[in-house]
Design an enzyme around this catalytic site. Structure first.
Site, PDB file in Angstrom:
ATOM      1  N   TRP A 101       0.888  -1.164   0.000  1.00  0.00           N
ATOM      2  CA  TRP A 101       0.000   0.000   0.000  1.00  0.00           C
ATOM      3  C   TRP A 101       0.934   1.224   0.000  1.00  0.00           C
ATOM      4  CZ3 TRP A 101      -0.719  -4.433   2.694  1.00  0.00           C
ATOM      5  CH2 TRP A 101      -1.963  -5.069   2.592  1.00  0.00           C
ATOM      6  N   ALA A 255      19.790  -8.541   0.711  1.00  0.00           N
ATOM      7  CA  ALA A 255      21.145  -9.018   0.383  1.00  0.00           C
ATOM      8  C   ALA A 255      21.881  -7.933  -0.417  1.00  0.00           C
ATOM      9  CB  ALA A 255      21.079 -10.319  -0.416  1.00  0.00           C
ATOM     10  N   ASP A 257      21.088  -4.696  -0.750  1.00  0.00           N
ATOM     11  CA  ASP A 257      21.192  -3.419  -0.027  1.00  0.00           C
ATOM     12  C   ASP A 257      22.347  -3.465   0.980  1.00  0.00           C
ATOM     13  OD1 ASP A 257      18.771  -2.953  -1.352  1.00  0.00           O
ATOM     14  OD2 ASP A 257      17.562  -3.505   0.400  1.00  0.00           O
TER      15      ASP A 257
HETATM   16  P1  AMP Z   1      21.768 -10.284  -5.169  1.00  0.00           P
HETATM   17  O1  AMP Z   1      21.337  -8.847  -5.128  1.00  0.00           O
HETATM   18  O2  AMP Z   1      20.696 -11.267  -4.876  1.00  0.00           O
HETATM   19  O3  AMP Z   1      22.521 -10.601  -6.425  1.00  0.00           O
HETATM   20  O4  AMP Z   1      22.771 -10.479  -3.956  1.00  0.00           O
HETATM   21  C1  AMP Z   1      23.660  -9.486  -3.487  1.00  0.00           C
HETATM   22  C2  AMP Z   1      24.844 -10.139  -2.822  1.00  0.00           C
HETATM   23  O5  AMP Z   1      24.401 -10.880  -1.685  1.00  0.00           O
HETATM   24  C3  AMP Z   1      25.590 -11.130  -3.688  1.00  0.00           C
HETATM   25  O6  AMP Z   1      26.568 -10.494  -4.490  1.00  0.00           O
HETATM   26  C4  AMP Z   1      26.235 -12.022  -2.642  1.00  0.00           C
HETATM   27  O7  AMP Z   1      27.398 -11.401  -2.126  1.00  0.00           O
HETATM   28  C5  AMP Z   1      25.179 -12.063  -1.541  1.00  0.00           C
HETATM   29  N1  AMP Z   1      24.264 -13.215  -1.736  1.00  0.00           N
HETATM   30  C6  AMP Z   1      22.987 -13.204  -2.192  1.00  0.00           C
HETATM   31  N2  AMP Z   1      22.453 -14.439  -2.218  1.00  0.00           N
HETATM   32  C7  AMP Z   1      23.419 -15.260  -1.765  1.00  0.00           C
HETATM   33  C8  AMP Z   1      23.522 -16.676  -1.542  1.00  0.00           C
HETATM   34  N3  AMP Z   1      22.503 -17.512  -1.809  1.00  0.00           N
HETATM   35  N4  AMP Z   1      24.688 -17.163  -1.071  1.00  0.00           N
HETATM   36  C9  AMP Z   1      25.734 -16.338  -0.797  1.00  0.00           C
HETATM   37  N5  AMP Z   1      25.710 -14.999  -0.975  1.00  0.00           N
HETATM   38  C10 AMP Z   1      24.573 -14.470  -1.448  1.00  0.00           C
END
Ligand code: AMP
Length: 306
Positions: A101, A255, A257
Site C-alpha cells: 500500500w 542481500a 542493499d
Molecule cells: P543479489 O542482489 O541477490 O545478487 O545479492 C547481493 C549479494 O548478496 C551477492 O553479491 C552475494 O554477495 C550475496 N548473496 C545473495 N544471495 C546469496 C547466496 N545464496 N549465497 C551467498 N551470498 C549471497
C-alpha cells in the site's frame, strides 16, 4: 564524510505466526543501505536519509527509529496530507509473498522541490539512490531529482545508484529501462543485480550488465549475482570475485542493499576494490542467514568496519 541516501522507507508488517500476529518494523531499499552504513561507519561518517513522511504518529515513530539507528533525519520533509507506505509479508506453505500500500505515500513527493534536495546534499560526499527512488516519483519530479544529482556531482560529489528494477512500480517497462539508463548516466558507481537485469535488459551474462552500465560512463560497476561470481568493471577493466559460500540461506531480503553498504563503507575508507567487494559480500552473506532486512547480528563485531 557525509552520506545521504534518498528514497522511501515503508512500514513493514511481518508475520510472527500463522494466527495473524504481526510485528511492525520499517524497511526500504535505500533505507536498508543507510541503516547498515550507519552501523558499519559509526563515528567515521554521518549518514542521513532524505525522504518525505507524514505528520502522524507512525511517521514520528519512523523518524525515532531512524534516529536511534544514528541516521540523520533533519532534512526529512513532512506532508500533512499523506503518510507512510506500508507492505505486508504473507507466509503460505513457507513461501513469502508481499502486498503493498504505497501508491499515495508521502515519499512520492520527496522531489517536488529541487531546493530541498540541494540543501540536503550541500556538503555531502556521497548521494545514494535507486531504481525504486525513481519509480515512486512522477516524471517531472524524477527530472528534478536528476538535476539536483547532476549539480551535486558537478560540485565534486559522488553519486551511487542501485538500479533495483521493480517493473510493477512502472506504467511501462520501457519507461523503467529508459529511466534506469538515464540515471546510470549521471552516476559514478552503479551496483546492479544481474538476475533483474537479464530479465529486463536481456543481458546474457553479468559481464554484459557491467559493460552496458560502464558504457553510460559509470567509473565503477559492481554486478551482484546471488551466490554467483560478482563481476566488476572499473578503469582497469573487468574482474571477477567469488562471494563466500553460504550453506544455510534463510532469507535473501536486503542481500543487495547490505552488500552496497559493506562495499561503500570499505570503499570510502580507502580500501582496494577487491577488499570493498569482499566486505560487501561478507556482510550480505551474514544477512541472508537471518530473517528480515535489518539484521543486528550481521554487523556485530568490528571486523567488517574497516
Ligand atoms: P543479489 O542482489 O541477490 O545478487 O545479492 C547481493 C549479494 O548478496 C551477492 O553479491 C552475494 O554477495 C550475496 N548473496 C545473495 N544471495 C546469496 C547466496 N545464496 N549465497 C551467498 N551470498 C549471497
Amino acid at each position: 564524510m557525509r552520506i545521504i541516501c534518498i528514497g522511501e522507507c515503508m512500514v513493514e508488517m511481518a508475520p510472527l505466526d500463522n494466527a495473524g500476529t504481526y510485528r511492525m518494523g520499517f524497511a526500504g531499499d535505500t533505507l536498508n543501505t543507510a541503516w547498515y552504513l550507519a552501523r558499519l561507519l559509526g563515528d567515521r561518517a554521518e549518514v542521513g536519509y532524505f525522504t518525505a513522511v507524514g505528520t502522524d504518529g507512525v511517521s514520528d515513530q519512523m523518524l525515532d527509529f531512524l534516529g536511534s539507528a544514528r541516521i540523520d533525519t533533519s532534512f526529512v520533509l513532512r506532508r500533512a496530507d499523506r503518510t507512510l507506505g506500508l507492505y505486508m509479508i504473507q507466509l503460505q506453505n513457507g513461501e513469502r509473498s508481499f502486498s503493498y500500500w504505497r501508491s499515495h505515500s508521502a515519499a512520492r513527493t520527496l522531489a517536488q522541490s529541487g531546493g530541498d534536495i540541494a540543501a540536503t546534499l550541500q556538503g555531502a560526499g556521497i548521494a545514494c539512490f535507486s531504481g525504486i527512488t525513481l519509480a515512486i516519483l512522477p516524471p517531472e519530479d524524477r527530472a528534478t531529482l536528476s538535476r539536483a544529482l547532476e549539480d551535486f556531482r558537478s560540485a565534486g560529489g559522488t553519486v551511487v545508484f542501485d538500479p533495483n528494477l521493480r517493473p510493477k512500480l512502472w506504467a511501462d517497462p520501457k519507461d523503467m529501462t529508459q529511466a534506469i539508463m538515464d540515471a546510470a548516466g549521471l552516476s559514478d558507481i552503479v551496483l546492479p543485480s544481474h538476475e533483474d537485469e537479464s530479465t529486463w535488459f536481456g543481458d546474457q551474462t553479468p559481464e554484459d550488465t557491467a559493460k552496458r552500465y560502464a558504457q553510460k560512463g559509470a567509473g565503477i560497476v559492481v554486478v551482484k549475482n546471488g551466490p554467483g561470481e560478482i563481476v566488476v568493471h572499473s578503469d582497469t577493466g573487468l574482474s571477477h570475485h567469488q562471494p563466500e559460500h553460504v550453506s544455510n540461506v534463510v532469507d535473501t531480503t536486503a542481500a543487495g542493499d547490505s552488500f552496497n553498504a559493506g562495499f561503500l563503507s570499505s570503499h570510502i575508507a580507502g580500501a582496494s576494490l577487491d577488499q570493498a567487494i569482499a566486505t560487501g559480500a561478507k556482510l550480505a552473506a551474514r544477512v541472508v542467514t537471518h530473517r528480515g532486512a535489518l539484521v543486528e547480528e550481521a554487523v556485530l563485531g568490528n571486523e567488517l568496519a574497516g
